[in-house]
Design a protein around this motif. Structure first.
Motif, PDB file in Angstrom:
ATOM      1  N   LEU A 129       0.809  -1.216   0.000  1.00  0.00           N
ATOM      2  CA  LEU A 129       0.000   0.000   0.000  1.00  0.00           C
ATOM      3  C   LEU A 129       0.845   1.270   0.000  1.00  0.00           C
ATOM      4  O   LEU A 129       0.702   2.107  -0.899  1.00  0.00           O
ATOM      5  CB  LEU A 129      -0.936  -0.046   1.208  1.00  0.00           C
ATOM      6  CG  LEU A 129      -2.096   0.908   1.174  1.00  0.00           C
ATOM      7  CD1 LEU A 129      -3.154   0.386   0.231  1.00  0.00           C
ATOM      8  CD2 LEU A 129      -2.675   1.056   2.568  1.00  0.00           C
ATOM      9  N   ILE A 188      -6.034  -0.215  -5.622  1.00  0.00           N
ATOM     10  CA  ILE A 188      -5.668  -0.659  -4.275  1.00  0.00           C
ATOM     11  C   ILE A 188      -6.825  -1.396  -3.617  1.00  0.00           C
ATOM     12  O   ILE A 188      -6.641  -2.454  -3.000  1.00  0.00           O
ATOM     13  CB  ILE A 188      -5.215   0.543  -3.430  1.00  0.00           C
ATOM     14  CG1 ILE A 188      -3.791   0.918  -3.830  1.00  0.00           C
ATOM     15  CG2 ILE A 188      -5.282   0.218  -1.955  1.00  0.00           C
ATOM     16  CD1 ILE A 188      -3.238   2.092  -3.110  1.00  0.00           C
ATOM     17  N   LEU A 218      -5.754   4.918  -8.750  1.00  0.00           N
ATOM     18  CA  LEU A 218      -4.910   4.356  -7.697  1.00  0.00           C
ATOM     19  C   LEU A 218      -5.778   3.733  -6.602  1.00  0.00           C
ATOM     20  O   LEU A 218      -5.547   2.601  -6.162  1.00  0.00           O
ATOM     21  CB  LEU A 218      -4.014   5.461  -7.110  1.00  0.00           C
ATOM     22  CG  LEU A 218      -3.119   5.061  -5.950  1.00  0.00           C
ATOM     23  CD1 LEU A 218      -2.093   4.046  -6.400  1.00  0.00           C
ATOM     24  CD2 LEU A 218      -2.412   6.276  -5.355  1.00  0.00           C
ATOM     25  N   MET A 219      -6.806   4.503  -6.193  1.00  0.00           N
ATOM     26  CA  MET A 219      -7.691   4.017  -5.127  1.00  0.00           C
ATOM     27  C   MET A 219      -8.370   2.717  -5.517  1.00  0.00           C
ATOM     28  O   MET A 219      -8.397   1.754  -4.748  1.00  0.00           O
ATOM     29  CB  MET A 219      -8.765   5.070  -4.885  1.00  0.00           C
ATOM     30  CG  MET A 219      -8.830   5.558  -3.481  1.00  0.00           C
ATOM     31  SD  MET A 219     -10.075   6.846  -3.367  1.00  0.00           S
ATOM     32  CE  MET A 219     -11.503   5.872  -3.026  1.00  0.00           C
ATOM     33  N   MET A 223      -6.703  -5.164  -2.321  1.00  0.00           N
ATOM     34  CA  MET A 223      -6.996  -5.522  -0.924  1.00  0.00           C
ATOM     35  C   MET A 223      -8.121  -6.541  -0.844  1.00  0.00           C
ATOM     36  O   MET A 223      -8.097  -7.436   0.002  1.00  0.00           O
ATOM     37  CB  MET A 223      -7.356  -4.278  -0.131  1.00  0.00           C
ATOM     38  CG  MET A 223      -6.146  -3.379   0.025  1.00  0.00           C
ATOM     39  SD  MET A 223      -6.086  -2.513   1.558  1.00  0.00           S
ATOM     40  CE  MET A 223      -7.670  -1.829   1.620  1.00  0.00           C
ATOM     41  N   SER A 273       2.019   3.938  -3.585  1.00  0.00           N
ATOM     42  CA  SER A 273       1.551   5.323  -3.659  1.00  0.00           C
ATOM     43  C   SER A 273       2.618   6.339  -3.252  1.00  0.00           C
ATOM     44  O   SER A 273       2.338   7.508  -3.142  1.00  0.00           O
ATOM     45  CB  SER A 273       0.315   5.487  -2.779  1.00  0.00           C
ATOM     46  OG  SER A 273       0.635   5.194  -1.438  1.00  0.00           O
TER      47      SER A 273
END
Lengths: 281, 350, 259
Positions: free
Chosen positions: A211, A259, A255-256, A263, A215
């Motif tokens: 994580l 991720i 990006l969010m 996850m 970033s």
């Protein structure tokens, strides 16, 4: 009583909406519009900035970010697992001391730690002076990807070791005895018992390293010298220098989402593992 | 026993659309040991919590010494509670836990000291003042919880399954101690449990509840010997419950047998349920001497007695408790005395 | 033999972890400005450090933001946790999921999102926006630390207090808060260290008027290295080390706080 206490959460709910939900929606909003950000009335719907993300130049940035994060996570896992295992098997009296020694560096500001590597790795840095002095070729990795990787591994290794150690140290010693009682040698005990039991720690370790690695813009900025821009650098640039919020927002959203997807995948692995473990019992 | 201390009138409590306590009426006297008994979810704890002031009734009234209790918040009621799993304050030591209520009442320090000491003596925990409550065993924590409630000298003590978390041996000991305490300080205990044996051993009055409704109120002997319906008979102790027909006064019939009983006042041929306790069935070796004949199907040793399952010729299974075992497969006779047969109005099938 | 392998491996790992720190410390006493050369012992950089108005100001902002954000987020977070704990299953899970966003989201996304908000509503970036941002990312950690303690607590404990005559507010102050105190303290510690250590979110929300230590170090490191940073690093590292040793000694659960 229950109802009156419930009211206590309402102010925070309002706070959450203003400072957590609204900002994310703003980002989403800007990512799907174009125009002058200072004149909200003039903004119109557009997927232009997402199209821009899909240009080869930026796809490469995203690819590089994930690749570097992936490699550094893998290195952290390979280096960190033995560390966790060794500490977990140390005598009780030294165990917490060792763990503390291991964690002390993360209590130092992480910019300072990165900066320390700058002074070690720079062309005129200590390592190169040392190498020249003993007649070896110079190590020219900074600025560059190798230095970025090194910085990532250095900064995030403890986040890999910590969760694995926590899980390993909680394994009931009797489970290991049971394994050898049932005829498992050390290798079998490790691969069939310890390793599967430690998967939850490995999973959270991977998340905790991947994580921040994917970033980051500090490490790449300081150690990479801008040679290989990462997604974090791009976002920083778009918001602070290029002032293209629309493009910066699209990058943030991408990006969010990526991720969140990774996850979700990790937690699925974790769950599957636990279910299988449950069946085996 | 003296005056009425607690009266529940048409008390009803709903959670959402589930009615947990359904229109119950109950009167509790001073110094009485009353037990609310029933399976989990029967509404006994909710009833207790309404008396304690932790739940508001949807309908009906609670009276305490003749005064309406409904509008009074829990902290102003002169009633104290011993909670399930104790709810001790883990950040305080034993002394502070017990002194908590007294400190709120601004009682002088030396008086607090005296009363807490007296309580510690009563619950047999002298010298434990400074101990952390987490370091105590289950039984000791239980005693602290009781002392913490009793030190306030309530007129009524509510106990919500207080012995539920203890092991069997400790439970038995605490049952006796609780009973002694109640007798010596002379206050009203309202006790909630799902353990029928506990209820029968300790109480003056047992209130059997099911589905939010009071099934039967009576002394332990009444409840055991004369259960009012199938539910009570089944819940209290082990029993053979048989669907039968009341032929006429003092005569009841089922399968191919007609038995004498001591009950009357039913309509002719009215369907009823009868209860025969397993220990009330006698076995004779000669089947012809028995009112019912049957074959022994299984024998289990239970410590004090043997539990035998005997199948009659008509295919009905009877549970029988005897101190002498009959071998499996033997053909025997069974006899029941008229006063050992309890005839009940037929309720809803279970 | 196997033991030796283990020891060598751990030795290399610890060397890797501590080498940069040791280098920083050694060179903070180095007379020569060059990073590769030893020019003799000096304390000049430490003297410079205390003369430097920029660094003093950055330290002031860092500590002020840390103390204020810890105070506010601990109070707000604890109160919110009390409320959340009494909510229905559905609203609780919705709130907790939103609450988790700042924890799970990359700092950079939280940072730019907040910056976008502030600029969109025309609030000038500065001390206040940085403080708000720190509170935003600290409260979730406080809630995550306090909530489990509330769940572990015997659910009848508030009732027990009221049963003994405590008014609801007395029960809250004298029973519930002390019962969950360990969670509140670890939440506060978490908030404090996160705030002290934060760079990314401050970087986007502080603007130019409020520079904290992290931002200062970043800009100094980018511009080229001043030996005063070495001195600053050494001091900060020593302070952290001493604090940790004290905390570790004071509590037997040192490990827990450390994490």
């Amino acid at each position: 009583m229950k109802k009156t206490l419930r009211i206590l959460a309402y102010p925070y709910v309002v706070w959450m909406v203003i400072f957590i939900v609204v900002p994310l929606f703003l980002i989403l909003f800007y990512s799907f519009t174009k125009g002058d950000i200072h004149d909200i009335g003039s903004l119109e719907f557009s997927v232009e900035s997402y199209k821009k993300v899909a240009e080869p130049l930026y796809l490469k940035v995203i690819g590089d970010s994930f690749l570097l994060a992936f490699i550094s996570t893998a290195i952290c896992l390979v280096l960190g697992y033995p560390v966790a295992l060794i500490i977990a098997n140390t005598d009780q009296k030294y165990r917490s001391l060792l763990m503390m020694l291991f964690l002390v560096p993360i209590w130092m500001n992480f910019l300072l730690r990165t900066y320390a590597w700058m002074s070690l790795l720079s062309p005129n840095g200590l390592i190169n002076r040392f190498l020249t002095a003993i007649g070896l070729p110079r190590l020219e990795i900074m600025p560059g990807n190798a230095a970025v990787l090194l910085g990532m591994v250095y900064n995030f290794l403890p986040f890999m070791v910590l969760p694995i150690y926590t899980v390993l140290s909680k394994i009931d010693k009797q489970v290991l005895e049971a394994s050898s009682d049932l005829g498992g040698n050390k290798v079998v005990t490790f691969t069939r018992v310890i390793l599967p039991l430690s998967i939850p720690g490995v999973v959270s370790g991977i998340t905790m390293v991947f994580l921040p690695a994917v970033s980051t813009f500090v490490i790449s900025g300081l150690l990479g010298g801008g040679k290989t821009p990462l997604i974090g650098d791009m976002i920083e640039q778009q918001f602070l220098f290029a002032r293209n919020w629309h493009f910066g927002s699209s990058l943030s959203i991408i990006l969010m989402v990526m991720i969140l997807i990774s996850m979700a995948v990790m937690s699925r692995i974790d769950k599957n593992n636990q279910e299988e473990g449950g069946k085996a019992r | 026993m003296g005056r009425n201390i607690i009266e529940l009138k048409n008390l009803t409590k709903r959670f959402g659309d589930v009615t947990v306590v359904n229109n119950i009426n109950l009167t509790i006297k001073e110094n009485e040991f009353v037990t609310l008994l029933g399976p989990s979810g029967c509404g006994k704890t909710t009833t207790l919590r309404m008396i304690g002031g932790f739940e508001e009734p949807d309908e009906g009234q609670i009276f305490f010494e003749g005064k309406l209790l409904n509008p009074i918040p829990a902290y102003k009621r002169n009633i104290n509670t011993v909670f399930q799993r104790y709810a001790l304050f883990t950040h305080m030591n034993v002394f502070e836990n017990i002194a908590f209520g007294l400190r709120i009442k601004k009682i002088p320090k030396d008086e607090i000291e005296k009363r807490v000491k007296r309580m510690l003596k009563l619950v047999d925990l002298e010298g434990f003042e400074k101990r952390n409550v987490d370091s105590l065993s289950g039984g000791q924590q239980q005693r602290v919880a009781i002392a913490r409630a009793l030190v306030n000298e309530p007129k009524v003590l509510l106990l919500d399954e207080p012995l539920g978390a203890l092991d069997l041996k400790l439970r038995k000991e605490m049952q006796i101690e609780l009973l002694d305490m109640q007798r010596s300080i002379g206050i009203t205990f309202i006790y909630v449990t799902h353990d029928q044996e506990e209820a029968l051993t300790m109480s003056d009055t047992v209130v059997v509840m099911n589905n939010g409704v009071i099934q039967q109120v009576g002394t332990p002997q009444d409840i055991y010997n004369e259960p009012i319906n199938r539910f009570v008979a089944d819940f209290i102790g082990e029993s053979n419950i048989i669907e039968a027909v009341m032929l006429e006064d003092y005569k009841v019939a089922f399968d191919d047998v007609v038995l004498d009983c001591v009950d009357k006042g039913f309509a002719k041929n009215e369907p009823v349920d009868i209860v025969i306790r397993p220990e009330d069935i006698r076995i004779v070796t000669n089947p012809d001497e028995g009112m019912i004949k049957g074959t022994v199907k299984s024998v289990i040793f239970k410590g004090v007695h043997y539990e035998m399952m005997i199948e009659s010729d008509t295919g009905r299974e009877y549970m029988v408790h005897r101190t002498i075992a009959f071998p499996v497969g033997s053909y025997v006779g069974m006899n029941v005395q008229p006063f050992d047969i309890q005839v009940m109005k037929r309720g809803d099938p279970l | 033999m196997k033991k030796a392998v283990k020891r060598i491996y751990m030795g290399i790992i610890f060397l890797f972890l501590y080498a940069p720190i040791i280098v920083l410390i050694v060179f903070s006493f180095n007379k020569s400005k060059s990073r590769g050369q030893w020019g003799g012992f000096t304390l000049d950089w430490y003297v410079d450090l205390f003369k430097d108005r920029q660094i003093r100001e950055a330290l002031y902002f860092t500590l002020l933001v840390a103390v204020l954000s810890t105070l506010i987020s601990t109070i707000v977070g604890t109160i919110a946790a009390l409320g959340i704990n009494n909510m229905g299953k559905f609203s609780r899970s919705v709130i907790l999921n939103i609450n988790n966003l700042p924890v799970l989201n990359p700092d950079i996304v939280t940072g730019v999102a907040l910056m976008t908000l502030f600029i969109s509503v025309k609030i000038e970036l500065g001390f206040v926006t940085m403080l708000i941002a720190h509170i935003v990312f600290s409260i979730p950690y406080v809630i995550l630390a306090v909530l489990p303690k509330l769940r572990q607590m015997n659910k009848h404990i508030a009732e027990a207090a009221m049963d003994l005559g405590a008014t609801p507010s007395y029960a809250l102050r004298k029973v519930i808060i002390p019962e969950i105190a360990p969670g509140i303290i670890s939440g506060a510690l978490m908030a404090f260290t996160l705030s002290i250590d934060d760079f990314v979110i401050s970087f986007f929300t502080a603007g130019t008027s409020a520079t904290n230590l992290s931002i200062l170090i970043y800009s100094m490191a980018k511009r080229g290295v001043k030996p005063t940073i070495n001195a600053l690093s050494t001091l900060m590292f020593t302070v952290v080390l001493i604090l940790m040793l004290i905390i570790n000694k004071k509590s037997e659960k040192g490990e827990e706080i450390l994490l």
